[in-house]
Design an enzyme around this catalytic site. Structure first.
Site, short mmCIF file in Angstrom:
data_model
loop_
_atom_site.label_atom_id
_atom_site.label_comp_id
_atom_site.label_asym_id
_atom_site.label_seq_id
_atom_site.Cartn_x
_atom_site.Cartn_y
_atom_site.Cartn_z
CG HIS A 58 -28.03 4.20 29.89
ND1 HIS A 58 -28.96 4.89 28.74
CD2 HIS A 58 -26.98 4.04 30.26
CE1 HIS A 58 -28.06 5.49 28.52
NE2 HIS A 58 -26.74 5.68 29.16
NE ARG B 278 -31.80 0.33 29.44
CZ ARG B 278 -30.98 0.50 27.67
NH1 ARG B 278 -30.55 1.93 27.92
NH2 ARG B 278 -29.37 0.26 27.95
CG HIS C 13 -19.69 6.63 27.22
ND1 HIS C 13 -18.57 7.75 26.11
CD2 HIS C 13 -20.65 7.33 27.52
CE1 HIS C 13 -20.19 8.12 25.44
NE2 HIS C 13 -21.14 7.37 26.59
CG ASP D 212 -22.47 3.71 29.26
OD1 ASP D 212 -24.04 4.22 29.77
OD2 ASP D 212 -21.99 4.44 28.61
O1 DOR Z 1 -23.06 1.35 25.31
C1 DOR Z 1 -23.72 1.93 25.18
N1 DOR Z 1 -25.32 2.15 25.66
N2 DOR Z 1 -23.12 3.21 24.99
C2 DOR Z 1 -24.35 4.33 24.53
O2 DOR Z 1 -24.44 5.28 24.79
C3 DOR Z 1 -25.89 4.06 24.73
C4 DOR Z 1 -25.84 2.61 25.91
C5 DOR Z 1 -27.74 2.41 26.03
O3 DOR Z 1 -28.46 2.79 26.10
O4 DOR Z 1 -27.70 0.96 25.92
ZN ZN Z 2 -22.82 7.56 25.18
ZN ZN Z 3 -24.41 6.06 28.38
#
Ligand code: DOR
Ligand code: ZN
Ligand code: ZN
Length: 421
Positions: free
Chosen positions: A59, A61, A229, A302
């Site tokens: 991610h 952001r 995950h 992740d």
């Molecule tokens: O822990 C997580 N954070 N799981 C997710 O599926 C999304 C992610 C996030 O975007 O912060």
């Molecule tokens: Zn996820």
């Molecule tokens: Zn994710």
């Protein structure tokens, strides 16, 4: 133009071997002992040369949540973590559910020009689970897969239609598996430790039901899917059994699932809060088994960076996620290879070759003619994880204070040095 890497130990598909590598024009031109070339040279004696690591689930952001991370800070963190290529999830603001956002991310990648960045488009508009996103247009703009990560597509018929439609564009669905009704506000694994802490638990079944559904769709439609995950022993078993029937399913897990158990939540430290949650010893052990026997194809991070204010609140209110891109390799090497569970070529397969294969990306292997993406690592260098030193804006890790081995020395993308320790 040219870059010569001398005397390194190469981690090849066939095993480890000492040799020199000559990069030229962004590609691997030659692998041999004693290459001579009049160009910039890196002495890699005593170091290991890996195919550039690929993290197919991060991610970044941007756009929208630049307080947590942006494409520059995320790229700097990625190359510091040894990653030459990442795939970024669409739960940004606006959601990456159209060609404009995909193109924006590609444009920002070119400006920043550190690691390769492959956008993942949303499955549904706004990740709302209702109407399909502009899948064809996103593919044309450069999306490498689709996912509503952060959420499951709860409506099975929409999921079916999206899988079929995306398959027509040769795009895979990456499935975040979570039955939101069954989760019912749970924030940790449901079990002894949720009872002990009073934190609301979420059953393994909430994850397993969606893994089973997505496998059932893949099997009925004969279309490949990828499970994100995996955190449960029972999820590993569902995937293993599906693979043995020939279902086109691939899967990933993350360092926190093969290292931690939910004993850590008793600290109430919000850096332990992640979705899906870390579970119990039998889950952790089954995930290691799944990585060993190939049921779980890929290690991803992740990488979910959050701002301090998103985490320095009560456990129930804290954001889910861990900043993982700068600790993934050393944690994986320390907990999987040093413990004798995986060999170095197996680790390179889970962290580079398989992610490339699952998504049809370039890279993933050290061989002549392949792109010049390499990660040079000192496997003997020991250090203690300290998130204050992260280049990521997200300092949210439960691994602070862990002693690990394996320090990235150089990250090379397309023959250019993008990171040097
Ligand atoms: O822990 C997580 N954070 N799981 C997710 O599926 C999304 C992610 C996030 O975007 O912060
Ligand atoms: Zn996820
Ligand atoms: Zn994710």
């Amino acid at each position: 133009m040219k870059l010569l890497i001398k005397n390194g130990t190469l981690v090849l598909r066939s095993g480890v071997k000492k040799a020199d590598v000559l990069l030229n024009g962004g590609k691997i031109e030659k692998i041999a002992t004693d290459i001579k070339a009049d160009c910039k040279t890196i002495d890699a004696s005593g170091k290991h040369v890996f195919p550039g690591l690929i993290d197919m689930h991060v991610h970044l952001r941007e756009p929208g949540y630049e307080g947590k991370e942006d494409i520059l800070s995320g790229s700097q963190a990625a190359v510091a973590g040894g990653f030459t290529q990442v795939c970024c999830m669409p739960n940004t603001n606006p959601v990456c559910d159209n060609a404009v956002v995909v193109s924006y991310i590609k444009y920002r990648q070119q400006q920043v020009n550190l690691c390769r960045i492959n956008p993942i488009g949303a499955i549904t508009k706004g990740e709302e689970g209702k109407a399909m996103a502009d899948i064809g247009a996103m593919k044309e703009a450069g999306a490498v897969a689709i996912s509503d990560d952060g959420k499951s597509v709860m409506d099975s018929n929409i999921m079916r239609l999206a899988m079929e439609y995306a398959h027509g564009f040769n795009l895979k669905c990456l499935c975040h598996c979570e039955d939101i009704n069954l989760v019912d506000g749970g924030v940790v694994n449901e079990g002894y430790n949720s009872t002990l802490t009073g934190l609301k638990g979420s059953l393994r079944a909430a994850e397993d039901i969606m893994i089973a559904r997505d496998i059932a769709l893949a099997e009925s439609l004969d279309i490949p899917v990828h499970i994100c995950h995996v955190s449960t022993y029972s999820g590993v078993e569902l995937i293993r059994s599906a693979k043995s029937r020939g279902v086109k399913v691939t899967a990933e897990t993350c360092p926190h699932y093969f290292i931690l158990t939910d004993d850590i939540i008793t600290s109430f430290d919000t850096s332990t809060k992640v979705n899906p949650p870390v579970r119990e010893a039998k889950d952790r052990d089954a995930i290691i088994e799944g990585l060993k026997d190939g049921t779980l194809d890929c290690i991803v991070t992740d990488h979910a960076p959050h701002a301090l204010k998103d985490k320095q609140v009560e456990y129930n209110l804290a954001a889910f996620g861990m900043s993982g891109i700068e600790t993934s390799f050393p944690l994986s090497y320390t907990y999987l290879v040093k413990t004798g569970r995986l060999t170095l070529p197996e680790l390179a397969e889970r962290m580079s070759y398989n992610p490339a294969k699952v998504l049809g990306l370039e890279g993933g292997e050290i061989k002549e003619g392949e792109v010049g993406d390499l990660t040079i690592i000192d496997l003997n260098e020991k250090y203690v994880i300290d998130s204050n030193k992260f280049l990521s804006k997200g300092k949210n890790t439960p691994f602070n204070g862990f002693e690990v081995c394996g320090k990235v020395q150089y990250t090379i993308v397309g023959g250019d040095i993008k990171y040097k320790a």
